[in-house]
Design a protein around this motif. Structure first.
Motif, short mmCIF file in Angstrom:
data_model
loop_
_atom_site.label_atom_id
_atom_site.label_comp_id
_atom_site.label_asym_id
_atom_site.label_seq_id
_atom_site.Cartn_x
_atom_site.Cartn_y
_atom_site.Cartn_z
N UNK A 29 0.80 -0.92 0.00
CA UNK A 29 -0.19 0.07 -0.32
C UNK A 29 0.50 1.28 0.17
N UNK A 30 2.11 1.40 0.81
CA UNK A 30 2.68 2.45 1.26
C UNK A 30 3.43 3.37 -0.73
N UNK A 31 3.15 1.44 -1.25
CA UNK A 31 4.46 2.55 -2.92
C UNK A 31 3.30 3.10 -3.68
N UNK A 32 1.80 2.41 -3.72
CA UNK A 32 1.04 2.61 -4.80
C UNK A 32 1.07 4.07 -5.32
N UNK A 33 1.53 4.67 -4.61
CA UNK A 33 1.15 5.92 -4.89
C UNK A 33 2.19 6.97 -5.87
N UNK A 34 2.81 5.83 -6.01
CA UNK A 34 3.09 6.55 -6.84
C UNK A 34 3.68 6.12 -8.25
N UNK A 35 2.54 5.41 -8.73
CA UNK A 35 2.24 4.72 -10.12
C UNK A 35 1.47 5.98 -10.83
N UNK A 36 1.66 6.59 -11.31
CA UNK A 36 0.37 7.31 -11.96
C UNK A 36 -0.10 6.88 -13.32
N UNK A 37 -1.61 6.88 -12.12
CA UNK A 37 -2.65 6.49 -13.88
C UNK A 37 -2.84 6.73 -15.04
N UNK A 38 -3.00 8.09 -15.18
CA UNK A 38 -3.09 9.38 -16.24
C UNK A 38 -2.23 8.97 -17.21
N UNK A 39 -0.55 8.42 -16.55
CA UNK A 39 -0.28 8.31 -17.91
C UNK A 39 0.88 7.28 -17.89
N UNK A 40 0.60 5.91 -16.82
CA UNK A 40 1.58 5.42 -16.53
C UNK A 40 3.19 5.24 -15.81
N UNK A 41 3.40 6.44 -15.43
CA UNK A 41 4.75 6.63 -15.00
C UNK A 41 4.84 6.18 -13.46
N UNK A 42 5.66 5.76 -12.92
CA UNK A 42 6.11 5.43 -11.59
C UNK A 42 7.19 6.84 -10.91
N UNK A 43 6.64 6.95 -9.78
CA UNK A 43 7.94 8.09 -9.23
C UNK A 43 8.31 7.25 -8.05
N UNK A 44 9.69 7.61 -8.15
CA UNK A 44 10.22 7.30 -6.91
C UNK A 44 9.95 7.80 -5.27
N UNK A 45 10.10 6.80 -4.73
CA UNK A 45 8.25 7.18 -3.64
C UNK A 45 9.32 8.24 -2.88
N UNK A 46 9.94 9.12 -2.68
CA UNK A 46 10.73 10.31 -2.14
C UNK A 46 10.29 11.47 -2.49
#
Length: 529
Positions: free
Chosen positions: A239-256
């Motif tokens: 759960x803590x890492x789910x917000x790294x994913x951007x559903x609008x374009x599929x990008x995944x951002x480093x947690x911090x």
């Protein structure tokens, strides 16, 4: 508000891939200056073909390319960019800031006029999609989708120098919403170093292939499509890492780099996020345990180290190897953000730069991978070199873990965090004698690799039977026989007396069989079933 200033430093060794690049001021003797000048002069006419392959859903005229770095042929330290249409290297200059960019939140950039560098070329306008890469260090190849990125050029030397680069944490960044990817590299008299990187983010699948003398070939990058990578990430991280994913374009951002992990030190993310102390329980256990027990670990070529926490400092002393007797120090227990990004106390010289930074890299990697033993009393010497032991326990960096899963990255290697090169888990490729580089926007899914692109199809009848399950015959004069699987494994095999090679122990699948014959490198695709 302005976007972050980036300058260039050599990424060799590439411990800190894709972190803010700050040029170091280094004092050298006149003798060293002469040697460097001779080395630069010797490299002046050497170029390396750098080809870009488009394996994406976007047409070539929707991909924009630029290359920026530090010059190795002229005066030391000059920041340069390469005009990809002509392969011409040019000094960075504010005079190139002629492109109007978007303005968000009143941010008109460092020039206060919303103007940015005209330094990108459409892939469709690059001859043969190949740039003749000059000697260059601290170099980044940027590929963006639909429009150029908005860099501001400060200049080639002096202070400030370099360029601005996209920021994932700044809501006023003129590059927000633009999909882009990066290849990092250095090409100098000692060879080529390059990598795909996930240290800051993932925006689209990428691949990198390196060719060299004596049939050298290596690659790194993603094996799945952009869509499948997003699906796999959501299915494999907590759960803590789910917000790294951007559903609008599929990008995944480093947690911090996201608000949920913010610690309040970044001006564009002033609010502390709910996961600010995610790693704290584990880090606290390490610091408390090794106040009263020796922490002993093998650092490979750097020897065995032993030490304890004294006050708040972790003080390690080399027991063997070239650093014997020297100390490496971490000033205090790191925060979650420092542990994930390899910054702060994990990128700080205390008393001995080589040993301090080496120990900080080892501890940062071990914390990220959760391999420092906090459970066994007086555990003795620890070995953190086995990747099968990484990320087995939480808390750990599940973002970094994802890029090392089977089927995601070639050979399960990736730059998932700043010190992923510790124990050779990064995507870095190197050869001292490079002949060609291929970067693939879209990764390796549903695409033949460069080695297959160069296959001599007329040689396919030289290897038989195909398909086969037990053995195949190869030409009598075939030498240097190599079999490669699509997931990154390589086998060097030998002929038997009847010119056959045994494939009975290999799993079913599609492979590339490569060999040398009459000073030519040949390869065919074989099927084992």
């Amino acid at each position: 508000m302005v976007v972050a200033l980036y300058q260039i430093k050599t990424p060799k060794p590439m411990n800190k891939a894709n972190t803010p690049l700050i040029s170091a001021k280094i004092k050298v003797s006149a003798f060293i200056v002469v040697l460097l000048t001779i080395a630069r002069m010797s490299m002046a006419q050497v170029t390396l073909p750098f080809q870009i392959v488009n394996n994406s859903n976007f047409p070539d005229n929707q991909l924009y390319v630029t290359i920026v770095g530090e010059d190795l042929t002229g005066p030391p330290g000059n920041r340069v960019w390469i005009d990809c249409k002509t392969s011409t290297q040019k000094l960075m200059s504010p005079s190139y800031n002629t492109v109007a960019g978007p303005v968000y939140g009143g941010n008109k950039g460092p020039g206060t006029n919303g103007m940015y560098a005209n330094c990108f070329t459409k892939l469709s306008d690059i001859p043969n999609k190949t740039v003749q890469l000059p000697p260059i260090q601290g170099c980044r190849v940027f590929i963006s989708v639909g429009q150029q990125l908005y860099f501001y050029f400060f200049g080639s030397s002096g202070s400030p120098a370099g360029y601005t680069s996209p920021s994932h944490s700044d809501p006023t960044d003129p590059n927000k919403g633009i999909q882009y990817e990066i290849i990092e590299l250095t090409s100098n008299q000692y060879g080529f170093w390059g990598n795909t990187t996930r240290v800051d983010s993932y925006n689209y699948a990428m691949g990198l292939e390196l060719f060299g003398n004596n049939n050298f070939y290596a690659k790194s990058g993603e094996l799945k499509s952009h869509e499948d990578i997003g699906t796999a990430f959501k299915a494999n991280v907590p759960t803590e890492f789910q917000g790294c994913f951007n559903s609008s374009n599929g990008s995944i951002i480093f947690p911090t780099k996201t608000e949920a992990w913010a610690d309040g030190t970044i001006g564009t993310m002033p609010n502390i996020g709910p996961y600010v102390n995610y790693m704290k329980p584990y880090i606290d256990q390490i610091w408390e345990k090794y106040k009263n027990e020796d922490l002993i670990f093998n650092a490979g070529d750097a020897g065995v180290w032993k030490g304890r926490v004294v006050g708040e400092q972790l003080i390690m002393t080399a027991q063997s190897g070239g650093f014997t007797g020297r100390k490496g120090i971490i000033d205090r227990r790191p925060t979650t953000q420092e542990a994930f990004e390899g910054k702060g106390v994990l990128d700080k010289v205390i008393q001995d730069a080589p040993t301090d930074l080496m120990i900080q890299a080892q501890i940062c990697a071990a914390i990220t991978r959760h391999v420092i033993d906090v459970e066994t009393p007086n555990v003795g010497q620890q070995n953190w070199s086995d990747p099968s032991k990484y990320y087995l326990k939480s808390p750990c960096n599940h973002y970094a873990k994802f890029w090392h899963q089977a089927g995601i990255s070639y050979n399960q290697k990736s730059y998932g965090f700043a010190y992923d090169d510790v124990w050779d888990q990064s995507s870095t490729l190197h050869t001292p004698n490079p002949t060609k580089v291929i970067a693939t926007f879209g990764g390796f899914v549903s695409r033949v690799t460069g080695i297959e692109d160069n296959m001599n199809t007329s040689s396919s009848n030289k290897v038989y039977p195909n398909p086969s399950k037990d053995f195949v015959f190869v030409p009598e004069n075939a030498t240097q026989i190599i079999i490669r699987s699509i997931d990154g494994k390589t086998w060097t095999v030998s002929k038997k007396e009847n010119n056959s090679i045994d494939i009975s122990t290999l799993p079913e699948g599609v492979y590339i069989l490569q060999w040398s014959e009459n000073e030519k490198v040949l390869a065919v695709k074989i099927v084992i079933n």
